[in-house]
Design an enzyme around this catalytic site. Structure first.
Site, PDB file in Angstrom:
ATOM      1  N   ARG A  11       0.833  -1.199   0.000  1.00  0.00           N
ATOM      2  CA  ARG A  11       0.000   0.000   0.000  1.00  0.00           C
ATOM      3  C   ARG A  11       0.875   1.259   0.000  1.00  0.00           C
ATOM      4  O   ARG A  11       2.019   1.241   0.419  1.00  0.00           O
ATOM      5  CB  ARG A  11      -0.899   0.018   1.237  1.00  0.00           C
ATOM      6  N   LYS A  53      -8.476  -2.329   1.300  1.00  0.00           N
ATOM      7  CA  LYS A  53      -8.374  -1.480   2.475  1.00  0.00           C
ATOM      8  C   LYS A  53      -9.178  -0.185   2.349  1.00  0.00           C
ATOM      9  O   LYS A  53      -9.513   0.425   3.363  1.00  0.00           O
ATOM     10  CB  LYS A  53      -6.904  -1.171   2.775  1.00  0.00           C
ATOM     11  N   HIS A  66      -9.403  -4.467  12.942  1.00  0.00           N
ATOM     12  CA  HIS A  66      -8.373  -5.108  12.117  1.00  0.00           C
ATOM     13  C   HIS A  66      -7.961  -6.371  12.859  1.00  0.00           C
ATOM     14  O   HIS A  66      -7.016  -6.380  13.634  1.00  0.00           O
ATOM     15  CB  HIS A  66      -7.194  -4.153  11.935  1.00  0.00           C
ATOM     16  N   SER A  73       0.121  -6.361  10.242  1.00  0.00           N
ATOM     17  CA  SER A  73       0.602  -7.296   9.226  1.00  0.00           C
ATOM     18  C   SER A  73       1.877  -7.988   9.695  1.00  0.00           C
ATOM     19  O   SER A  73       2.800  -7.349  10.201  1.00  0.00           O
ATOM     20  CB  SER A  73       0.876  -6.543   7.922  1.00  0.00           C
ATOM     21  N   LYS A 121      -2.032 -12.986  12.453  1.00  0.00           N
ATOM     22  CA  LYS A 121      -3.501 -13.058  12.477  1.00  0.00           C
ATOM     23  C   LYS A 121      -4.021 -14.221  11.650  1.00  0.00           C
ATOM     24  O   LYS A 121      -4.843 -15.006  12.097  1.00  0.00           O
ATOM     25  CB  LYS A 121      -4.121 -11.759  11.947  1.00  0.00           C
ATOM     26  N   THR A 122      -3.543 -14.307  10.405  1.00  0.00           N
ATOM     27  CA  THR A 122      -4.032 -15.355   9.507  1.00  0.00           C
ATOM     28  C   THR A 122      -3.581 -16.721   9.977  1.00  0.00           C
ATOM     29  O   THR A 122      -4.367 -17.681  10.024  1.00  0.00           O
ATOM     30  CB  THR A 122      -3.545 -15.091   8.072  1.00  0.00           C
ATOM     31  N   ASP A 166      -9.015 -11.134   8.740  1.00  0.00           N
ATOM     32  CA  ASP A 166      -8.416  -9.802   8.727  1.00  0.00           C
ATOM     33  C   ASP A 166      -9.314  -8.655   9.180  1.00  0.00           C
ATOM     34  O   ASP A 166      -8.840  -7.738   9.822  1.00  0.00           O
ATOM     35  CB  ASP A 166      -7.900  -9.492   7.314  1.00  0.00           C
ATOM     36  N   ARG A 187       1.692 -12.312  -1.716  1.00  0.00           N
ATOM     37  CA  ARG A 187       0.352 -12.510  -1.173  1.00  0.00           C
ATOM     38  C   ARG A 187      -0.407 -13.603  -1.918  1.00  0.00           C
ATOM     39  O   ARG A 187      -0.166 -13.860  -3.094  1.00  0.00           O
ATOM     40  CB  ARG A 187      -0.448 -11.206  -1.278  1.00  0.00           C
TER      41      ARG A 187
END
Length: 534
Positions: free
Chosen positions: A60, A201, A220, A238, A242-243, A257, A323
């Site tokens: 981003r 996002k 988030h 990030s 989390k994932t 997410d 990704r």
């Protein structure tokens, strides 16, 4: 104009697009593959994934994100380095150039929902010039039924032209990349970058603006449900896990997410996952690995073996930020509804490269608000030229780039939700142990999984807790199947005085960062912070 697929009666002329070569509406995955490969946008991987590259921009561009300064909403925006102002005139100039650019072109339209809970979802239309970006949108958002496509009228629309660059001295931008949100007109312009995270996002930012007014906390975070129906949420920036930690075969995944927390419970904003793929392996993350090899998955900046066309997940030659985007149902045992009950456990994840935070600790409600507002993780040494020691990074609410409103709006909602639900709160360090980055070692995923499972399954409720002397965190004295010495970070260091100095340094960094919030929080939260930074 030629139309294919499943068009809506609310046509593109409503967006100023009435002179196109063709418009492809809500195409199937195979059809989007055909168009993408025909147009030379992508490459087919062994296993079936669609492999794409994003060129110069592999992440981003937060400095290129703008919110239109208009009277209807400007008073609610947290203006500053996160939310840059742009005038209505500049927005209109960019919109007109974008519409002119898209004329006489082929475009791809995806109509979808953001938000699994029908009480709070919004309708989103993504109009893009490339087929693979349309596939990404189909993967990441929630797809309406065929009947719902017929009269779909969007609440927000994204015009996406990655090959169109802005002109800074005309458009008021800082570079050729632009992400412009106009809340009054419910329109988003994205261009100059092929990185798909900008699509995902911007809608998260929209929900972060809309939902607090409805007493819903946007988060988030990832979320899952245990065998007993207990919901757990995992906050984290990030790269903190989390994932990985929410994709647990012993629990049902809600999402990895973005979620909302309302009086109805927790609900996913998305219909897919956007997992980091660097160093992805079957042994460490079998569910994500298998999903990344399936037909319909978009592999972003992942290279292929030139002979076998098999993805090389260990190759970071294009970027460290590779990704994998795939539908949520590619992970076995995922929630069909995308919804869960009131959370019983809240896990805040940090990748502490200083190696001084405990691998797991329990938080009081006030400490949870303190760490939520802090949003700590660390940037590693060696990732940028001139960075030779770990650098503390504080991203408030674990998602500062996506917060249109002031952080205390979200913290207040979190405090109210914790009080109402009685959820237990935990801080989990997925970073380093035994020393800082370069000396210590990264926490073992297996150890972290075991500790998190014990916490969310309630197996630590009767375990004695000991306060950490530097941060005031409550450390369990034992966790089943985890060596006791792992739990106390100081015990993992050979250089005990080095640990003390590093811990004090990080605690003072917390204290300095939190000064910006001291006038907006209760004395109890402030006191929790003072104890944490002692």
């Amino acid at each position: 104009m030629k139309h294919t697929g499943r068009p809506s009666s609310f046509g593109l002329e409503n967006h100023g697009l009435d002179n196109l070569v063709s418009a492809h509406w809500n195409l199937s995955i195979p059809a989007l593959y055909e168009h993408s490969l025909r147009r030379g946008e992508s490459e087919l991987a062994a296993g079936g994934g669609l492999v794409v590259t994003t060129g110069e921009y592999t992440g981003r561009s937060p400095k290129d994100k703008y919110i239109v300064d208009e009277p209807e909403n400007s008073g609610n925006i947290w203006w500053g380095p996160v939310n840059n102002k742009i005038s209505s005139d500049n927005f209109n100039t960019m919109r007109n150039r974008m519409l002119a650019y898209l004329q006489h072109k082929e475009v791809f339209v995806q109509d979808c929902y953001a938000g699994a809970d029908p009480d709070y979802r919004i309708k989103v239309r993504v109009i893009t010039e490339q087929a693979w970006h349309s596939l990404f949108a189909q993967n990441m958002f929630i797809n309406p039924s065929e009947d719902e496509h017929a009269d779909f009228e969007p609440d927000f629309t994204i015009l996406h032209a990655p090959n169109l660059q802005s002109v800074p001295n005309i458009d008021g931008t800082g570079s050729e990349v632009f992400v412009m949100l106009n809340f009054a007109e419910k329109l988003i312009l994205v261009g100059g970058s092929h990185y798909t995270g900008e699509i995902k996002k911007t809608i998260f930012s929209v929900l972060n603006y809309l939902l607090p007014a409805k007493n819903v906390l946007p988060m988030h975070c990832s979320a899952n449900i245990g065998e007993k129906g207990d919901t757990a949420i995992f906050f984290g920036l990030s790269g903190t896990g989390k994932t990985t930690l929410s994709s647990d075969p012993t629990r049902m995944l809600i999402g990895d997410d973005e979620h909302g927390w309302s009086d109805n419970g927790v609900f996913n904003f998305e219909g897919g996952c956007y997992a980091k793929a660097i160093n992805l392996s079957q042994e460490a993350e079998p569910e994500i690995y298998a999903a990344s090899l399936r037909f319909g998955t978009v592999l972003e900046n992942v290279t292929l073996d030139p002979l076998t066309k098999f993805p090389n997940f260990d190759d970071d030659s294009l970027t460290e930020n590779t990704r994998s985007s795939y539908p949520l149902n590619y992970i076995p045992g995922t929630s069909v509804s995308g919804m869960g009950g009131q959370p019983e456990n809240i896990v805040m994840l940090t990748a502490d490269a200083f190696g001084v935070l405990p691998p797991i600790s329990q938080l009081t409600a006030d400490q949870a608000m303190y760490h939520f507002l802090s949003g700590y993780t660390a940037r590693l040494a060696g990732t940028e030229r001139g960075v030779d020691t770990p650098q503390a990074t504080f991203s408030t609410c674990f998602g500062a780039p996506f917060l249109p409103r002031h952080p205390t709006v979200y913290a207040k909602l979190l405090g109210e939700r914790i009080e109402k639900s009685g959820a237990k709160c935990w801080l989990v360090n997925t970073g380093w142990s035994g020393g800082a980055f370069g000396t210590g070692e990264r926490m073992k995923i297996a150890h972290t999984r075991t500790m998190v499972r014990a916490a969310v399954e309630g197996r630590l409720s009767a375990v004695a807790l000991a306060p950490d002397p530097n941060f005031g965190l409550l450390i369990p004295e034992n966790v089943p199947d985890i060596p006791k010495e792992v739990l106390n970070p100081k015990e993992t260091w050979d250089d005990k005085s080095g640990y003390d100095a590093t811990a004090r340094d990080l605690a003072h960094r917390f204290e300095s960062n939190f000064k910006q919030f001291e006038d907006a929080v209760t004395e109890d939260v402030k006191a929790a912070g003072i104890r944490a930074a002692a």
